[in-house]
Design a protein around this motif. Structure first.
Motif, PDB file in Angstrom:
ATOM      1  N   LYS A 179       0.793  -1.240   0.094  1.00  0.00           N
ATOM      2  CA  LYS A 179       0.028  -0.033  -0.101  1.00  0.00           C
ATOM      3  C   LYS A 179       0.945   1.087   0.008  1.00  0.00           C
ATOM      4  O   LYS A 179       0.738   2.010  -0.725  1.00  0.00           O
ATOM      5  CB  LYS A 179      -0.951   0.003   1.263  1.00  0.00           C
ATOM      6  CG  LYS A 179      -1.818   1.234   1.196  1.00  0.00           C
ATOM      7  CD  LYS A 179      -2.307   1.534   3.005  1.00  0.00           C
ATOM      8  CE  LYS A 179      -1.380   2.035   3.468  1.00  0.00           C
ATOM      9  NZ  LYS A 179      -1.700   2.646   4.785  1.00  0.00           N
ATOM     10  N   ASP A 180       1.781   1.421   0.821  1.00  0.00           N
ATOM     11  CA  ASP A 180       2.687   2.243   1.120  1.00  0.00           C
ATOM     12  C   ASP A 180       3.472   2.751  -0.455  1.00  0.00           C
ATOM     13  O   ASP A 180       3.728   3.742  -0.951  1.00  0.00           O
ATOM     14  CB  ASP A 180       3.910   2.184   2.080  1.00  0.00           C
ATOM     15  CG  ASP A 180       3.101   2.144   3.370  1.00  0.00           C
ATOM     16  OD1 ASP A 180       1.821   2.872   3.698  1.00  0.00           O
ATOM     17  OD2 ASP A 180       3.793   1.737   4.448  1.00  0.00           O
ATOM     18  N   GLU A 181       3.951   1.423  -0.875  1.00  0.00           N
ATOM     19  CA  GLU A 181       4.710   1.549  -2.421  1.00  0.00           C
ATOM     20  C   GLU A 181       3.829   1.956  -3.485  1.00  0.00           C
ATOM     21  O   GLU A 181       4.106   2.935  -4.211  1.00  0.00           O
ATOM     22  CB  GLU A 181       5.244   0.104  -2.576  1.00  0.00           C
ATOM     23  CG  GLU A 181       5.954   0.055  -3.774  1.00  0.00           C
ATOM     24  CD  GLU A 181       6.379  -1.654  -3.972  1.00  0.00           C
ATOM     25  OE1 GLU A 181       5.741  -2.043  -5.146  1.00  0.00           O
ATOM     26  OE2 GLU A 181       6.990  -2.370  -3.155  1.00  0.00           O
ATOM     27  N   TYR A 182       2.593   1.622  -3.437  1.00  0.00           N
ATOM     28  CA  TYR A 182       1.390   1.921  -4.178  1.00  0.00           C
ATOM     29  C   TYR A 182       1.303   3.721  -4.118  1.00  0.00           C
ATOM     30  O   TYR A 182       1.579   4.548  -5.094  1.00  0.00           O
ATOM     31  CB  TYR A 182       0.155   1.273  -4.130  1.00  0.00           C
ATOM     32  CG  TYR A 182      -0.833   2.035  -4.672  1.00  0.00           C
ATOM     33  CD1 TYR A 182      -1.208   1.996  -6.132  1.00  0.00           C
ATOM     34  CD2 TYR A 182      -1.957   2.884  -3.929  1.00  0.00           C
ATOM     35  CE1 TYR A 182      -2.441   2.700  -6.833  1.00  0.00           C
ATOM     36  CE2 TYR A 182      -2.905   3.348  -4.809  1.00  0.00           C
ATOM     37  CZ  TYR A 182      -3.105   3.258  -6.006  1.00  0.00           C
ATOM     38  OH  TYR A 182      -4.065   3.943  -6.800  1.00  0.00           O
ATOM     39  N   TYR A 183       1.156   4.050  -2.996  1.00  0.00           N
ATOM     40  CA  TYR A 183       0.882   5.683  -2.833  1.00  0.00           C
ATOM     41  C   TYR A 183       2.142   6.472  -3.134  1.00  0.00           C
ATOM     42  O   TYR A 183       2.194   7.596  -3.711  1.00  0.00           O
ATOM     43  CB  TYR A 183       0.374   5.839  -1.397  1.00  0.00           C
ATOM     44  CG  TYR A 183      -1.199   5.503  -1.291  1.00  0.00           C
ATOM     45  CD1 TYR A 183      -2.102   6.265  -2.089  1.00  0.00           C
ATOM     46  CD2 TYR A 183      -1.630   4.648  -0.325  1.00  0.00           C
ATOM     47  CE1 TYR A 183      -3.381   6.178  -1.909  1.00  0.00           C
ATOM     48  CE2 TYR A 183      -2.762   4.419  -0.226  1.00  0.00           C
ATOM     49  CZ  TYR A 183      -3.752   4.988  -1.187  1.00  0.00           C
ATOM     50  OH  TYR A 183      -5.326   4.850  -0.820  1.00  0.00           O
TER      51      TYR A 183
END
Length: 108
Positions: A101-105
């Motif tokens: 999720k952090d990588e996506y954002y």
């Protein structure tokens, strides 16, 4: 209103394609519920933490989970998936989903 479903990289797709057809149909059904129902039931969706949710499916005694987020209110991003073998969702799977999720954002 129907939500759009996007898949982050190939994590979920690879998991999905590794399953037998009956399990794939069940997970596809739950994804359709996510797309079309404003508030899917707790038997299909559970908030895990930090904005990460768990898609929940069961087929022939096997339990399947996939993590996702809601992005911009109506878009579902599916991350890693796995077959659940214990009562509690493994912490390493949750941590992997939060990292994705952090990588996506960060890449958005």
């Amino acid at each position: 209103m129907e939500r759009k479903v996007f898949y982050y990289k190939r994590y979920f797709i690879d998991f999905f394609l590794s399953l037998e057809k009956g399990a794939q149909r069940k997970i596809a059904y739950v994804i359709d519920v996510l797309k079309t129902q404003q508030r899917p039931g707790a038997n299909f969706v559970k908030h895990v933490r930090e904005g990460v949710y768990e898609l929940r499916a069961q087929h022939e005694g096997n339990i399947y989970r996939a993590f996702f987020i809601f992005d911009e209110g109506n878009i579902v991003m599916l991350f890693n998936g796995f077959q659940k073998k214990t009562q509690k969702t493994p912490e390493k799977e949750i941590e992997k989903a939060i990292k994705l999720k952090d990588e996506y954002y960060a890449g958005k």
